[in-house]
Design a protein around this motif. Structure first.
Motif, short mmCIF file in Angstrom:
data_model
loop_
_atom_site.label_atom_id
_atom_site.label_comp_id
_atom_site.label_asym_id
_atom_site.label_seq_id
_atom_site.Cartn_x
_atom_site.Cartn_y
_atom_site.Cartn_z
N ARG A 21 -43.81 -36.79 -0.77
CA ARG A 21 -44.90 -35.76 -0.15
C ARG A 21 -44.24 -34.68 0.27
NH1 ARG A 21 -46.43 -34.60 5.21
NH2 ARG A 21 -48.58 -34.29 5.43
N GLU A 22 -42.88 -35.06 1.22
CA GLU A 22 -42.05 -34.05 1.57
C GLU A 22 -41.47 -33.10 0.65
OE1 GLU A 22 -42.54 -33.08 4.98
OE2 GLU A 22 -43.79 -34.92 4.97
N ARG A 23 -41.25 -33.73 -0.38
CA ARG A 23 -40.34 -32.91 -1.52
C ARG A 23 -41.31 -31.85 -2.00
NH1 ARG A 23 -39.90 -32.52 -6.66
NH2 ARG A 23 -41.34 -34.53 -7.05
N LEU A 24 -42.57 -32.57 -2.12
CA LEU A 24 -43.45 -31.67 -3.07
C LEU A 24 -43.90 -30.36 -1.97
CD1 LEU A 24 -45.11 -31.90 -5.27
CD2 LEU A 24 -47.02 -32.92 -4.27
N LEU A 25 -43.97 -30.70 -0.72
CA LEU A 25 -44.52 -29.59 0.04
C LEU A 25 -43.37 -28.51 0.27
CD1 LEU A 25 -46.15 -31.78 3.16
CD2 LEU A 25 -47.16 -29.99 1.24
N ALA A 26 -42.13 -29.02 0.14
CA ALA A 26 -41.02 -28.11 0.24
C ALA A 26 -40.68 -27.22 -1.09
CB ALA A 26 -39.79 -28.66 0.78
N GLU A 27 -41.31 -27.92 -2.12
CA GLU A 27 -41.23 -27.27 -3.43
C GLU A 27 -42.04 -25.86 -3.84
OE1 GLU A 27 -41.61 -28.55 -7.95
OE2 GLU A 27 -40.26 -30.06 -6.62
N PRO A 28 -41.50 -24.85 -3.85
CA PRO A 28 -42.42 -23.82 -4.22
C PRO A 28 -43.10 -23.76 -5.41
CG PRO A 28 -40.27 -22.80 -3.30
CD PRO A 28 -40.29 -24.22 -3.61
N GLY A 29 -44.44 -23.38 -5.21
CA GLY A 29 -45.34 -23.45 -6.53
C GLY A 29 -45.73 -24.76 -6.99
N ALA A 30 -45.31 -25.99 -6.24
CA ALA A 30 -45.72 -27.21 -6.94
C ALA A 30 -47.18 -27.68 -6.83
CB ALA A 30 -44.81 -28.51 -5.73
N ASP A 31 -47.58 -28.46 -7.70
CA ASP A 31 -48.96 -28.73 -7.49
C ASP A 31 -49.35 -29.89 -6.33
OD1 ASP A 31 -51.57 -29.43 -8.20
OD2 ASP A 31 -51.18 -30.39 -10.21
N ILE A 32 -49.84 -29.34 -5.48
CA ILE A 32 -50.09 -30.04 -4.17
C ILE A 32 -51.54 -30.54 -4.22
CG2 ILE A 32 -48.43 -28.87 -2.87
CD1 ILE A 32 -50.89 -27.47 -1.65
N ARG A 33 -52.41 -30.62 -5.40
CA ARG A 33 -53.58 -31.15 -5.39
C ARG A 33 -53.70 -32.66 -5.07
NH1 ARG A 33 -55.69 -29.59 -11.22
NH2 ARG A 33 -53.52 -30.29 -11.63
N PRO A 34 -52.70 -33.43 -5.51
CA PRO A 34 -52.83 -35.05 -5.04
C PRO A 34 -52.69 -35.07 -3.69
CG PRO A 34 -51.13 -34.69 -6.95
CD PRO A 34 -51.65 -33.23 -6.44
N LEU A 35 -52.00 -34.18 -2.86
CA LEU A 35 -52.21 -34.31 -1.50
C LEU A 35 -53.44 -34.19 -0.90
CD1 LEU A 35 -48.70 -32.55 -0.57
CD2 LEU A 35 -49.00 -35.03 -0.92
N ALA A 36 -54.39 -33.52 -1.21
CA ALA A 36 -55.77 -33.15 -0.97
C ALA A 36 -56.43 -34.55 -0.83
CB ALA A 36 -56.45 -32.46 -1.76
N LEU A 37 -55.98 -35.80 -1.62
CA LEU A 37 -56.67 -36.88 -1.61
C LEU A 37 -56.22 -37.57 -0.08
CD1 LEU A 37 -58.68 -38.24 -3.29
CD2 LEU A 37 -56.83 -39.62 -4.53
N ASP A 38 -56.70 -37.34 0.79
CA ASP A 38 -56.47 -38.05 2.23
C ASP A 38 -57.31 -39.41 2.16
OD1 ASP A 38 -58.75 -37.38 2.81
OD2 ASP A 38 -58.44 -35.75 4.41
N ARG A 39 -57.27 -40.12 3.32
CA ARG A 39 -57.90 -41.43 3.23
C ARG A 39 -59.40 -41.34 3.37
NH1 ARG A 39 -58.00 -46.19 1.78
NH2 ARG A 39 -58.91 -47.73 3.34
#
Length: 134
Positions: A21-39
């Motif tokens: 999660r943290e690496r993904l948030l720090a990476e510019p232009g990363a696909d963060i759609r999986p993080l939208a799947l909260d509980r």
């Protein structure tokens, strides 16, 4: 970090997950759609899976997962003879930002639904022309 376009899942306890999660948030232009799947969204997805009533509906849910979180839900007969629902392979692809719990709960919900609606499992098997229909 710029503001995100949607709320994201809370961080997993240290050592409990490998979602990066943290690496993904720090990476510019990363696909963060999986993080939208909260509980909450995960529970909505599980409820939607529990309402699947046909093979076409299952394919629609697979497309929704692909489009909304960028992961592939693969469902296929196993390499050996399929005698029970356990012979059908159900995998939610590993993707950075996708929690390990989600990668377990989604396939479990699909398997449960296939047990409740075996005609969907038969359609999965027949998609590979198992029953010889044209």
């Amino acid at each position: 970090m710029p503001p995100l376009p949607f709320p994201i899942r809370a961080e997993c306890p240290p050592g409990a997950c490998v979602c990066e999660r943290e690496r993904l948030l720090a990476e510019p232009g990363a696909d963060i759609r999986p993080l939208a799947l909260d509980r909450k969204q995960e529970m909505k997805l599980i409820e939607r899976i529990e309402r699947i009533d046909s093979y076409a509906d299952l394919q629609h849910v697979q497309e929704l997962i692909r489009r909304n979180i960028g992961a592939e839900l693969r469902i296929a007969p196993g390499p050996n003879e399929v005698r029970t629902m356990r012979g059908i392979i159900i995998v939610l692809e590993e993707k950075p930002g996708l929690c390990k719990k989600v990668r377990q709960s989604v396939p479990a919900a699909v398997r449960k639904r296939l047990q409740e609606k075996p005609e969907i499992a038969w359609a999965i098997l027949d998609a590979g022309n198992l029953f010889g229909s044209d």
